[in-house]
Write a protein that holds these residues in place. Structure first.
Motif, short mmCIF file in Angstrom:
data_model
loop_
_atom_site.label_atom_id
_atom_site.label_comp_id
_atom_site.label_asym_id
_atom_site.label_seq_id
_atom_site.Cartn_x
_atom_site.Cartn_y
_atom_site.Cartn_z
N ASP A 3 28.45 41.93 -44.97
CA ASP A 3 29.16 42.97 -44.23
C ASP A 3 30.35 43.54 -44.99
N ASN A 4 31.25 42.71 -45.49
CA ASN A 4 32.40 43.26 -46.20
C ASN A 4 32.58 42.63 -47.56
N GLU A 5 31.50 42.05 -48.10
CA GLU A 5 31.61 41.35 -49.37
C GLU A 5 32.13 42.26 -50.48
N SER A 6 31.43 43.36 -50.74
CA SER A 6 31.84 44.18 -51.86
C SER A 6 32.35 45.55 -51.41
N THR A 7 32.47 45.73 -50.11
CA THR A 7 32.87 47.04 -49.60
C THR A 7 34.16 46.92 -48.78
N LEU A 8 35.20 46.43 -49.41
CA LEU A 8 36.50 46.40 -48.76
C LEU A 8 37.12 47.79 -48.84
N THR A 9 37.75 48.21 -47.76
CA THR A 9 38.43 49.50 -47.77
C THR A 9 39.75 49.36 -48.52
N GLY A 10 40.35 50.48 -48.87
CA GLY A 10 41.65 50.47 -49.55
C GLY A 10 42.69 49.76 -48.71
N LYS A 11 42.63 49.99 -47.40
CA LYS A 11 43.59 49.37 -46.48
C LYS A 11 43.42 47.85 -46.48
N GLN A 12 42.17 47.39 -46.48
CA GLN A 12 41.91 45.95 -46.49
C GLN A 12 42.36 45.33 -47.81
N LYS A 13 42.11 46.03 -48.92
CA LYS A 13 42.55 45.51 -50.22
C LYS A 13 44.08 45.43 -50.29
N ARG A 14 44.76 46.43 -49.76
CA ARG A 14 46.23 46.41 -49.73
C ARG A 14 46.72 45.22 -48.92
N PHE A 15 46.09 44.99 -47.77
CA PHE A 15 46.43 43.87 -46.90
C PHE A 15 46.25 42.54 -47.63
N LEU A 16 45.13 42.39 -48.33
CA LEU A 16 44.84 41.16 -49.08
C LEU A 16 45.79 41.00 -50.26
N ARG A 17 46.12 42.09 -50.93
CA ARG A 17 47.08 42.03 -52.05
C ARG A 17 48.44 41.56 -51.57
N ALA A 18 48.85 42.03 -50.39
CA ALA A 18 50.13 41.61 -49.82
C ALA A 18 50.11 40.12 -49.52
N LEU A 19 49.01 39.63 -48.96
CA LEU A 19 48.88 38.19 -48.71
C LEU A 19 48.90 37.41 -50.02
N GLY A 20 48.22 37.93 -51.03
CA GLY A 20 48.08 37.24 -52.30
C GLY A 20 49.34 37.20 -53.13
N SER A 21 50.26 38.11 -52.86
CA SER A 21 51.47 38.19 -53.70
C SER A 21 52.32 36.94 -53.62
N THR A 22 52.23 36.20 -52.52
CA THR A 22 53.05 34.99 -52.36
C THR A 22 52.31 33.72 -52.77
N LEU A 23 51.02 33.84 -53.09
CA LEU A 23 50.22 32.66 -53.42
C LEU A 23 50.48 32.15 -54.84
N ASP A 24 50.30 30.85 -55.01
CA ASP A 24 50.30 30.26 -56.34
C ASP A 24 48.85 30.13 -56.78
N PRO A 25 48.59 30.23 -58.09
CA PRO A 25 47.21 30.06 -58.57
C PRO A 25 46.68 28.66 -58.23
N VAL A 26 45.50 28.59 -57.62
CA VAL A 26 44.91 27.30 -57.28
C VAL A 26 43.75 26.95 -58.21
N VAL A 27 43.24 27.95 -58.93
CA VAL A 27 42.16 27.72 -59.88
C VAL A 27 42.60 28.28 -61.23
N GLN A 28 42.39 27.49 -62.28
CA GLN A 28 42.76 27.94 -63.62
C GLN A 28 41.54 27.92 -64.52
#
Length: 102
Positions: A3-28
Motif C-alpha cells: 500500500d505505501n511501500e514505495s509510494t510515500l507522499t511528500g507530506k509523509q516523507k517530511r513527517f518521517l524525516r522529522a521523526l528521523g532527525s532525532t534518531l541515532d543510527p541503529v544499523v551500521q
C-alpha cells in the motif's frame, strides 16, 4: 502488502524525516558492505521501530547512497532520505503499527 511501500507522499516523507532527525543510527554498514548480518539486524530494528537510521562507515566499500539503497531493497523498506553517510529507512509493521502517517 504494497500500500505505501514505495509510494510515500511528500507530506509523509517530511513527517518521517522529522521523526528521523532525532534518531541515532541503529544499523551500521562497515567494511563488509551490505551483508546478511547487516540485513538481519536492519529487519529486526525495522520490525521493532518501523523507522531506523543507517550509517555507512568510512571503511565501507560502497558509496553511502548505493549501500543504503541496497539495504532498503533487501529489507523491503522505503528509503526516505540519504544525507551524507546516513540514511533513513521506513517499513510499516502490519501487526503493530507505531507510526501513524499523515
Amino acid at each position: 502488502m504494497q500500500d505505501n511501500e514505495s509510494t510515500l507522499t511528500g507530506k509523509q516523507k517530511r513527517f518521517l524525516r522529522a521523526l528521523g532527525s532525532t534518531l541515532d543510527p541503529v544499523v551500521q554498514i562497515g567494511k563488509s558492505g551490505v551483508m546478511a548480518t547487516v540485513i538481519e539486524s536492519a529487519e529486526q530494528a525495522l520490525a521493532a521501530r518501523e523507522i531506523i537510521k543507517v550509517r555507512v562507515l568510512q571503511n565501507s566499500p560502497e558509496e553511502p547512497k548505493s549501500a543504503i539503497t541496497a539495504l532498503a531493497g533487501a529489507t523491503g523498506a522505503v528509503l526516505v532520505q540519504v544525507i551524507g553517510r546516513n540514511g533513513l529507512l521506513y517499513k510499516k509493521n502490519e501487526e503493530k503499527s507505531k507510526i501513524e502517517l499523515p
